[in-house]
Design an enzyme around this catalytic site. Structure first.
Site, PDB file in Angstrom:
ATOM      1  N   ASP A 299      -5.060  13.816   2.481  1.00  0.00           N
ATOM      2  CA  ASP A 299      -5.472  13.996   1.080  1.00  0.00           C
ATOM      3  C   ASP A 299      -6.610  15.008   1.009  1.00  0.00           C
ATOM      4  OD1 ASP A 299      -3.750  11.872   0.800  1.00  0.00           O
ATOM      5  OD2 ASP A 299      -5.344  10.390   0.588  1.00  0.00           O
TER       6      ASP A 299
HETATM    7  C1  26A Z   1       2.999   4.330  -4.126  1.00  0.00           C
HETATM    8  N1  26A Z   1       2.154   4.332  -2.969  1.00  0.00           N
HETATM    9  C2  26A Z   1       2.656   3.667  -1.797  1.00  0.00           C
HETATM   10  C3  26A Z   1       0.905   4.959  -2.995  1.00  0.00           C
HETATM   11  C4  26A Z   1      -0.019   4.921  -1.926  1.00  0.00           C
HETATM   12  C5  26A Z   1      -1.213   5.638  -2.052  1.00  0.00           C
HETATM   13  N2  26A Z   1      -1.514   6.372  -3.142  1.00  0.00           N
HETATM   14  C6  26A Z   1      -0.608   6.364  -4.135  1.00  0.00           C
HETATM   15  N3  26A Z   1       0.569   5.681  -4.081  1.00  0.00           N
HETATM   16  N4  26A Z   1      -0.047   4.296  -0.720  1.00  0.00           N
HETATM   17  C7  26A Z   1      -1.212   4.636  -0.132  1.00  0.00           C
HETATM   18  N5  26A Z   1      -1.923   5.442  -0.941  1.00  0.00           N
HETATM   19  C8  26A Z   1      -3.254   6.023  -0.710  1.00  0.00           C
HETATM   20  O1  26A Z   1      -3.226   6.890   0.364  1.00  0.00           O
HETATM   21  C9  26A Z   1      -4.580   7.121   0.695  1.00  0.00           C
HETATM   22  C10 26A Z   1      -4.685   7.634   2.095  1.00  0.00           C
HETATM   23  O2  26A Z   1      -4.029   8.818   2.244  1.00  0.00           O
HETATM   24  C11 26A Z   1      -4.310   4.997  -0.364  1.00  0.00           C
HETATM   25  O3  26A Z   1      -4.876   4.434  -1.532  1.00  0.00           O
HETATM   26  C12 26A Z   1      -5.318   5.813   0.452  1.00  0.00           C
HETATM   27  O4  26A Z   1      -6.507   6.067  -0.261  1.00  0.00           O
END
Ligand code: 26A
Length: 344
Positions: A299
């Site tokens: 990210d």
């Molecule tokens: C729909 N999903 C599975 C998700 C996520 C996500 N952000 C949005 N949608 N699953 C994990 N994360 C985020 O990825 C970040 C790390 O790269 C987590 O909240 C975490 O901050």
């Protein structure tokens, strides 16, 4: 590009609060999780959140992949450069998110759902791996009702660059397509992250529908392999997949597509539509002892890269800005950036 224009970067995805803790293989086994993965929570995963809080000294940290990138881009850019959209609840967790984005100077416009809880992500850290288990809650209720509100749509019309976290394909493909078409119609820049292997794997149809609109497509090596697998490509090698991604049919002929595949500590690969050569950019070296955790490294890379795009930097510089921000972020707890601010 108009770096001085306010809120020139608009991001969309799922605002989540991360419940992050160091844990062990036993906990991963108990919930049938892979050490390095990102998934949607099923019924059997729900007790995980309480268990992380009660037994593993979990920390509550602002998360949501594209919200992390948006905070990262704003970290580098002048004030009032980035606005972020997504769905949240009206509760303690959304209050924590609002505090964190305020510190970063990020403007958020949440679709506040009075009945649903703010989304949460269990982040289990084992060594340099992280397993992410997301219960989307209110984030799952985002949609055109919010995006098309006059005060929100005017932000869309004002922005020059759209960044969509691919995780949003599980929530509102129509909202993504609305931004995609707006970008192509007005020759704006549409940037998409693949986000996780399960997105190109299980959301293939909606991912493919958006593909003609990608000006920049960003993924890591496991997401590239998942894309290759679900599209029956002859090779899953990042070098081959990055080229395929760059050369898929494209709607807006005024911009050549750029495909970017990161590979952890290995060099980042870049392919440009219609060009034979693949460029490689080494990551910024870091002593292993300085790594806190790698949650949010990808990210941060996207955030730094987006800041470079907004500032009209050359491609190589934008990639380097992404790698620089990723190096800063992995020295912090979770998907965070150091304060006082460091300058690129
Ligand atoms: C729909 N999903 C599975 C998700 C996520 C996500 N952000 C949005 N949608 N699953 C994990 N994360 C985020 O990825 C970040 C790390 O790269 C987590 O909240 C975490 O901050």
């Amino acid at each position: 590009m108009a770096a001085r224009k306010e809120f020139a970067l608009l991001c969309l995805e799922n605002p989540l609060l991360d419940i992050q803790a160091q844990a062990d293989q036993a906990l991963l086994d108990k919930y049938e999780l892979k050490a390095n993965d990102a998934i949607l929570a099923e019924e059997k995963h729900i007790p995980l959140y309480e268990e992380l809080l009660n037994n593993y000294d979990a920390k509550l940290i602002a998360g949501g992949a594209a919200q992390n990138s948006a905070r990262g881009a704003q970290y580098i850019l002048p004030p009032n450069s980035v606005v972020y959209l997504g769905g949240a609840g009206d509760d303690k967790y959304s209050a924590i998110l609002k505090d964190a984005v305020k510190q970063a100077g990020l403007r958020v416009e949440y679709r506040v759902d009075p009945k649903e809880k703010t989304g949460r992500c269990g982040a289990i850290i084992t060594g340099h791996n992280r397993s992410l288990v997301t219960d989307l809650g209110a984030a799952n209720h985002y949609g055109l009702d919010h995006l098309k509100k006059p005060e929100i749509w005017s932000l869309v019309e004002n922005a020059e660059v759209y960044y969509i976290g691919g995780f949003h394909f599980t929530v509102s493909p129509p909202a993504i397509m609305e931004l995609a078409k707006q970008a192509a119609e007005h020759n704006k820049t549409f940037v998409l992250s693949l986000s996780a292997p399960f997105i190109p794997q299980f959301f293939k149809e909606v991912v493919d529908a958006s593909a003609p609109y990608w000006d920049y497509i960003i993924g890591n090596e496991t997401e590239a392999a998942a894309y290759a697998e679900s599209h029956d490509l002859p090779s899953k090698e990042p070098k081959d997949v990055v080229k395929v991604l760059a050369n898929l049919p494209k709607e807006n002929g005024k911009r050549k597509r750029v495909a970017i595949v990161t590979q952890g500590t290995e060099p980042t690969l870049v392919a440009i539509q219609g060009e034979d050569a693949i460029q490689e950019f080494p990551v910024h070296a870091i002593e292993p002892a300085k790594i806190n955790d790698t949650n949010g490294a990808g990210d941060a890379f996207a955030g730094g890269f987006l800041a470079g795009l907004l500032e009209g930097k050359p491609l190589a510089t934008s990639i380097d800005m992404g790698q620089w921000l990723a190096k800063l972020s992995i020295q912090e707890l979770g998907p965070s950036y150091p304060f006082p601010k460091q300058a690129y």
